[in-house]
Design a protein around this motif. Structure first.
Motif, PDB file in Angstrom:
ATOM      1  N   GLN A  20       0.837  -1.200   0.000  1.00 19.70           N
ATOM      2  CA  GLN A  20       0.000   0.000   0.000  1.00 19.70           C
ATOM      3  C   GLN A  20       0.872   1.250   0.000  1.00 19.70           C
ATOM      4  O   GLN A  20       0.641   2.185  -0.769  1.00 19.70           O
ATOM      5  CB  GLN A  20      -0.910   0.025   1.226  1.00 19.70           C
ATOM      6  CG  GLN A  20      -2.030  -0.964   1.193  1.00 19.70           C
ATOM      7  CD  GLN A  20      -2.741  -1.044   2.530  1.00 19.70           C
ATOM      8  OE1 GLN A  20      -2.175  -0.754   3.583  1.00 19.70           O
ATOM      9  NE2 GLN A  20      -3.995  -1.452   2.496  1.00 19.70           N
ATOM     10  N   SER A  21       1.881   1.257   0.849  1.00 22.08           N
ATOM     11  CA  SER A  21       2.774   2.412   0.953  1.00 22.08           C
ATOM     12  C   SER A  21       3.555   2.621  -0.333  1.00 22.08           C
ATOM     13  O   SER A  21       3.746   3.764  -0.775  1.00 22.08           O
ATOM     14  CB  SER A  21       3.736   2.229   2.126  1.00 22.08           C
ATOM     15  OG  SER A  21       3.016   2.085   3.319  1.00 22.08           O
ATOM     16  N   LEU A  22       3.993   1.551  -0.955  1.00 17.55           N
ATOM     17  CA  LEU A  22       4.750   1.644  -2.202  1.00 17.55           C
ATOM     18  C   LEU A  22       3.888   2.215  -3.323  1.00 17.55           C
ATOM     19  O   LEU A  22       4.332   3.110  -4.062  1.00 17.55           O
ATOM     20  CB  LEU A  22       5.287   0.267  -2.593  1.00 17.55           C
ATOM     21  CG  LEU A  22       6.085   0.201  -3.890  1.00 17.55           C
ATOM     22  CD1 LEU A  22       7.319   1.096  -3.810  1.00 17.55           C
ATOM     23  CD2 LEU A  22       6.480  -1.232  -4.180  1.00 17.55           C
ATOM     24  N   ILE A  23       2.656   1.743  -3.447  1.00 16.71           N
ATOM     25  CA  ILE A  23       1.765   2.265  -4.487  1.00 16.71           C
ATOM     26  C   ILE A  23       1.511   3.750  -4.263  1.00 16.71           C
ATOM     27  O   ILE A  23       1.548   4.551  -5.209  1.00 16.71           O
ATOM     28  CB  ILE A  23       0.453   1.452  -4.539  1.00 16.71           C
ATOM     29  CG1 ILE A  23       0.732   0.053  -5.088  1.00 16.71           C
ATOM     30  CG2 ILE A  23      -0.587   2.152  -5.401  1.00 16.71           C
ATOM     31  CD1 ILE A  23      -0.445  -0.896  -4.992  1.00 16.71           C
ATOM     32  N   CYS A  24       1.263   4.143  -3.023  1.00 10.02           N
ATOM     33  CA  CYS A  24       1.040   5.566  -2.719  1.00 10.02           C
ATOM     34  C   CYS A  24       2.281   6.398  -3.035  1.00 10.02           C
ATOM     35  O   CYS A  24       2.178   7.487  -3.614  1.00 10.02           O
ATOM     36  CB  CYS A  24       0.640   5.747  -1.261  1.00 10.02           C
ATOM     37  SG  CYS A  24      -1.015   5.152  -0.888  1.00 10.02           S
ATOM     38  N   LEU A  25       3.450   5.898  -2.676  1.00 10.36           N
ATOM     39  CA  LEU A  25       4.691   6.628  -2.934  1.00 10.36           C
ATOM     40  C   LEU A  25       4.926   6.789  -4.434  1.00 10.36           C
ATOM     41  O   LEU A  25       5.281   7.872  -4.905  1.00 10.36           O
ATOM     42  CB  LEU A  25       5.872   5.896  -2.289  1.00 10.36           C
ATOM     43  CG  LEU A  25       7.244   6.522  -2.508  1.00 10.36           C
ATOM     44  CD1 LEU A  25       7.326   7.873  -1.808  1.00 10.36           C
ATOM     45  CD2 LEU A  25       8.326   5.596  -1.975  1.00 10.36           C
ATOM     46  N   LEU A  26       4.709   5.728  -5.198  1.00  8.51           N
ATOM     47  CA  LEU A  26       4.905   5.807  -6.650  1.00  8.51           C
ATOM     48  C   LEU A  26       3.932   6.786  -7.287  1.00  8.51           C
ATOM     49  O   LEU A  26       4.277   7.507  -8.228  1.00  8.51           O
ATOM     50  CB  LEU A  26       4.760   4.416  -7.277  1.00  8.51           C
ATOM     51  CG  LEU A  26       5.867   3.423  -6.932  1.00  8.51           C
ATOM     52  CD1 LEU A  26       5.531   2.038  -7.464  1.00  8.51           C
ATOM     53  CD2 LEU A  26       7.210   3.897  -7.447  1.00  8.51           C
ATOM     54  N   ARG A  27       2.711   6.842  -6.766  1.00  8.72           N
ATOM     55  CA  ARG A  27       1.735   7.802  -7.295  1.00  8.72           C
ATOM     56  C   ARG A  27       2.119   9.231  -6.903  1.00  8.72           C
ATOM     57  O   ARG A  27       2.037  10.157  -7.699  1.00  8.72           O
ATOM     58  CB  ARG A  27       0.326   7.463  -6.784  1.00  8.72           C
ATOM     59  CG  ARG A  27      -0.737   8.446  -7.209  1.00  8.72           C
ATOM     60  CD  ARG A  27      -0.885   8.478  -8.733  1.00  8.72           C
ATOM     61  NE  ARG A  27      -1.749   9.551  -9.139  1.00  8.72           N
ATOM     62  CZ  ARG A  27      -1.353  10.627  -9.815  1.00  8.72           C
ATOM     63  NH1 ARG A  27      -0.093  10.751 -10.179  1.00  8.72           N
ATOM     64  NH2 ARG A  27      -2.199  11.565 -10.149  1.00  8.72           N
ATOM     65  N   GLU A  28       2.554   9.396  -5.678  1.00  9.82           N
ATOM     66  CA  GLU A  28       2.948  10.714  -5.190  1.00  9.82           C
ATOM     67  C   GLU A  28       4.094  11.288  -6.014  1.00  9.82           C
ATOM     68  O   GLU A  28       4.150  12.488  -6.271  1.00  9.82           O
ATOM     69  CB  GLU A  28       3.352  10.596  -3.723  1.00  9.82           C
ATOM     70  CG  GLU A  28       3.584  11.906  -3.028  1.00  9.82           C
ATOM     71  CD  GLU A  28       3.850  11.696  -1.554  1.00  9.82           C
ATOM     72  OE1 GLU A  28       4.920  12.116  -1.102  1.00  9.82           O
ATOM     73  OE2 GLU A  28       3.003  11.098  -0.868  1.00  9.82           O
ATOM     74  N   ILE A  77      -6.299   6.638  -3.487  1.00 10.93           N
ATOM     75  CA  ILE A  77      -5.308   7.404  -4.244  1.00 10.93           C
ATOM     76  C   ILE A  77      -6.002   8.384  -5.185  1.00 10.93           C
ATOM     77  O   ILE A  77      -5.550   9.516  -5.361  1.00 10.93           O
ATOM     78  CB  ILE A  77      -4.358   6.457  -4.993  1.00 10.93           C
ATOM     79  CG1 ILE A  77      -3.436   5.778  -3.979  1.00 10.93           C
ATOM     80  CG2 ILE A  77      -3.543   7.202  -6.044  1.00 10.93           C
ATOM     81  CD1 ILE A  77      -2.529   4.738  -4.555  1.00 10.93           C
ATOM     82  N   GLY A  78      -7.119   7.964  -5.766  1.00 10.41           N
ATOM     83  CA  GLY A  78      -7.864   8.863  -6.637  1.00 10.41           C
ATOM     84  C   GLY A  78      -8.358  10.095  -5.901  1.00 10.41           C
ATOM     85  O   GLY A  78      -8.307  11.213  -6.421  1.00 10.41           O
ATOM     86  N   ARG A  79      -8.842   9.909  -4.675  1.00  6.30           N
ATOM     87  CA  ARG A  79      -9.314  11.044  -3.873  1.00  6.30           C
ATOM     88  C   ARG A  79      -8.152  11.924  -3.398  1.00  6.30           C
ATOM     89  O   ARG A  79      -8.250  13.137  -3.388  1.00  6.30           O
ATOM     90  CB  ARG A  79     -10.108  10.552  -2.666  1.00  6.30           C
ATOM     91  CG  ARG A  79     -11.489  10.041  -3.006  1.00  6.30           C
ATOM     92  CD  ARG A  79     -12.324   9.799  -1.758  1.00  6.30           C
ATOM     93  NE  ARG A  79     -11.635   9.081  -0.693  1.00  6.30           N
ATOM     94  CZ  ARG A  79     -11.572   7.763  -0.574  1.00  6.30           C
ATOM     95  NH1 ARG A  79     -12.160   6.996  -1.453  1.00  6.30           N
ATOM     96  NH2 ARG A  79     -10.937   7.206   0.426  1.00  6.30           N
ATOM     97  N   LYS A  80      -7.056  11.288  -3.007  1.00  7.86           N
ATOM     98  CA  LYS A  80      -5.935  12.043  -2.421  1.00  7.86           C
ATOM     99  C   LYS A  80      -5.103  12.782  -3.472  1.00  7.86           C
ATOM    100  O   LYS A  80      -4.762  13.940  -3.297  1.00  7.86           O
ATOM    101  CB  LYS A  80      -5.032  11.108  -1.623  1.00  7.86           C
ATOM    102  CG  LYS A  80      -3.877  11.845  -0.971  1.00  7.86           C
ATOM    103  CD  LYS A  80      -3.197  11.028   0.076  1.00  7.86           C
ATOM    104  CE  LYS A  80      -2.011  11.771   0.608  1.00  7.86           C
ATOM    105  NZ  LYS A  80      -2.033  12.004   2.000  1.00  7.86           N
TER     106      LYS A  80
END
Length: 89
Positions: A20-28, A77-80
């Motif tokens: 979860q953290s990796l996906i968020c970081l890659l999107r960020e 991720i879409g909302r954030k």
């Protein structure tokens, strides 16, 4: 032949927290787009639906749990972070 471990959508699972953290970081960092994450969601859902022809064997319950988890991650991720949706043809 090696057996695959049973997948569980356990929020205490350290692997799940890391992914979860990796996906968020890659999107960020704009390495993954919102469209990429939507494609990932579709791929995981397709594996859960079409279990018989899945080239990578996994347990049905695990595939369903993974599809639900990826959908939740995609929604978060879409909302954030926002971003453009995939283009539909």
């Amino acid at each position: 032949m090696a057996t695959y471990p049973e997948l569980e959508a356990d929020p205490e699972d350290k692997n799940l927290v890391i992914l979860q953290s990796l996906i968020c970081l890659l999107r960020e960092k704009n390495i993954l787009s919102r469209a990429d994450i939507e494609e990932l969601c579709d791929t995981v859902q397709r594996r859960a639906r079409d279990h018989a022809s899945d080239p990578l064997p996994c347990q049905m319950n695990g595939a369903r749990a993974a599809a639900a988890e990826v959908a939740q991650i995609g929604n978060y991720i879409g909302r954030k972070y926002g971003g453009k949706h995939r283009r539909t043809l």
